[in-house]
Design a protein around this motif. Structure first.
Motif, PDB file in Angstrom:
ATOM      1  N   PRO A 163      77.436  53.660  62.310  1.00 48.94           N
ATOM      2  CA  PRO A 163      77.775  53.077  60.693  1.00 48.94           C
ATOM      3  C   PRO A 163      78.071  51.582  61.106  1.00 48.94           C
ATOM      4  O   PRO A 163      79.128  51.244  61.300  1.00 48.94           O
ATOM      5  N   ALA A 164      77.009  50.510  60.832  1.00 50.42           N
ATOM      6  CA  ALA A 164      77.361  49.068  61.098  1.00 50.42           C
ATOM      7  C   ALA A 164      78.016  48.536  60.451  1.00 50.42           C
ATOM      8  O   ALA A 164      78.675  47.409  60.486  1.00 50.42           O
ATOM      9  N   ALA A 165      77.961  48.585  58.874  1.00 49.79           N
ATOM     10  CA  ALA A 165      78.479  48.050  57.996  1.00 49.79           C
ATOM     11  C   ALA A 165      78.688  48.861  56.582  1.00 49.79           C
ATOM     12  O   ALA A 165      77.856  50.035  56.619  1.00 49.79           O
ATOM     13  N   GLU A 166      79.511  48.374  55.637  1.00 44.73           N
ATOM     14  CA  GLU A 166      79.688  48.908  54.469  1.00 44.73           C
ATOM     15  C   GLU A 166      79.602  48.028  53.201  1.00 44.73           C
ATOM     16  O   GLU A 166      79.995  46.943  53.447  1.00 44.73           O
ATOM     17  N   ALA A 167      79.102  48.535  52.145  1.00 47.14           N
ATOM     18  CA  ALA A 167      79.174  47.579  50.980  1.00 47.14           C
ATOM     19  C   ALA A 167      79.449  48.495  49.770  1.00 47.14           C
ATOM     20  O   ALA A 167      79.117  49.774  49.671  1.00 47.14           O
ATOM     21  N   GLY A 168      80.184  47.879  48.724  1.00 47.44           N
ATOM     22  CA  GLY A 168      80.630  48.943  47.267  1.00 47.44           C
ATOM     23  C   GLY A 168      79.814  48.422  46.434  1.00 47.44           C
ATOM     24  O   GLY A 168      80.072  49.143  45.260  1.00 47.44           O
ATOM     25  N   THR A 169      78.925  47.334  46.627  1.00 45.43           N
ATOM     26  CA  THR A 169      78.157  47.040  45.416  1.00 45.43           C
ATOM     27  C   THR A 169      76.657  46.955  45.802  1.00 45.43           C
ATOM     28  O   THR A 169      76.382  46.548  47.062  1.00 45.43           O
ATOM     29  N   GLY A 170      75.818  46.787  45.000  1.00 42.67           N
ATOM     30  CA  GLY A 170      74.530  46.663  45.366  1.00 42.67           C
ATOM     31  C   GLY A 170      74.269  44.985  45.712  1.00 42.67           C
ATOM     32  O   GLY A 170      73.487  44.807  46.854  1.00 42.67           O
ATOM     33  N   GLU A 216      76.662  43.280  47.377  1.00 40.27           N
ATOM     34  CA  GLU A 216      77.104  43.010  48.630  1.00 40.27           C
ATOM     35  C   GLU A 216      76.281  43.813  49.631  1.00 40.27           C
ATOM     36  O   GLU A 216      75.933  43.051  50.769  1.00 40.27           O
ATOM     37  N   ALA A 217      75.408  44.775  49.229  1.00 32.58           N
ATOM     38  CA  ALA A 217      74.637  45.629  50.242  1.00 32.58           C
ATOM     39  C   ALA A 217      73.399  44.579  50.570  1.00 32.58           C
ATOM     40  O   ALA A 217      72.689  44.357  51.691  1.00 32.58           O
ATOM     41  N   LEU A 218      72.838  43.694  49.367  1.00 35.40           N
ATOM     42  CA  LEU A 218      71.559  42.958  49.711  1.00 35.40           C
ATOM     43  C   LEU A 218      72.204  41.798  50.514  1.00 35.40           C
ATOM     44  O   LEU A 218      71.309  41.210  51.611  1.00 35.40           O
ATOM     45  N   ARG A 219      73.264  41.361  50.449  1.00 36.97           N
ATOM     46  CA  ARG A 219      73.864  40.099  51.457  1.00 36.97           C
ATOM     47  C   ARG A 219      74.080  40.493  52.732  1.00 36.97           C
ATOM     48  O   ARG A 219      73.345  40.121  53.661  1.00 36.97           O
ATOM     49  N   LEU A 220      74.379  41.811  52.941  1.00 41.11           N
ATOM     50  CA  LEU A 220      74.706  42.315  54.056  1.00 41.11           C
ATOM     51  C   LEU A 220      73.321  42.595  54.987  1.00 41.11           C
ATOM     52  O   LEU A 220      73.027  42.424  56.034  1.00 41.11           O
ATOM     53  N   ALA A 221      72.165  43.012  54.204  1.00 41.42           N
ATOM     54  CA  ALA A 221      70.969  43.547  54.591  1.00 41.42           C
ATOM     55  C   ALA A 221      70.360  42.450  55.135  1.00 41.42           C
ATOM     56  O   ALA A 221      69.564  42.506  56.149  1.00 41.42           O
TER      57      ALA A 221
END
Length: 219
Positions: free
Chosen positions: A34-41, A43-48
């Motif tokens: 589990p490399a990272a977590e996001a609570g919103t889409g 935030e997911a876009l930024r991390l990805a």
């Protein structure tokens, strides 16, 4: 196993407890990280876009940018990590919409942990990850799609398009296909767009299923 060799996973869910449970479950496996977590889409876009990820486990129903829009944004940004929806909803329209937008699987949150881990591993290997009760949904959608004229689809594909189609069916990303065929990633994208249009298909997942269930692709 070193962390570099593990399947790196981004968990995306607006419920912290769900993310925590999934993080704990994945951490128990030697080959999953589990490399990272996001609570919103968003935030997911930024991390990805910032991290090297292999797979994104994405909730469908989130406030703001929901799962479908998040898939669109991720694919538009060139994110090639496998994307698997992880949802409480087994709504058939949601399942088909997610796959058409570029998801590589759709899993339900009431799955047994062992089956969930098994499906995540399948997705990481380039296979379609689908809760067993949803396979009928996909099969029916493909059967109900208007079929092109007899003998026309395969004859209309060029040899290069057939090569690309075979590799799509093996779960290869555009980058992997480009490397395998020694062509640019942009050229692969053009071939994918053309072959989907010629075959009357709407996504890479449908193309893979079409190859596996309906045709034997020959050189």
């Amino acid at each position: 196993m070193n962390d570099e060799d593990k399947t790196r996973i981004l968990l995306v869910d607006d419920h912290p407890m769900m993310r925590g449970g999934m993080r704990a479950l994945l951490a128990m496996e030697d080959d999953l990280l589990p490399a990272a977590e996001a609570g919103t889409g968003a935030e997911a876009l930024r991390l990805a876009c910032e991290l090297e990820l292999d797979l994104i486990l994405l909730d469908m129903n989130m406030p703001g940018m929901d799962g479908l829009e998040t898939i669109r944004q991720l694919r538009a940004a060139g994110v090639e990590a496998r994307i698997v929806i992880f949802s409480v909803s087994d709504d058939h329209a949601n399942v088909l919409a997610a796959l058409r937008e570029g998801a590589d699987g759709y899993l339900l949150k009431d799955m047994e942990p062992e089956e969930l881990i098994s499906q995540i591993r399948l997705a990481a290997l380039g296979k379609l990850a689908l809760s067993p009760e949803l396979t009928r949904v996909l099969a029916e959608a493909i059967r109900e799609r208007p079929k092109p004229g007899h003998g026309v689809p395969m004859a209309s594909l060029t040899k290069r398009e057939r090569d690309v189609l075979r590799l799509i069916a093996k779960g290869q990303t555009n980058k992997m296909i480009a490397r395998k065929l020694d062509i640019s990633e942009g050229t692969v994208k053009v071939h994918v767009k053309n072959l989907l249009h010629k075959l009357g298909l709407r996504s890479r997942v449908e193309a893979a299923v079409w190859v596996l269930e309906h045709e034997r692709i020959r050189n």
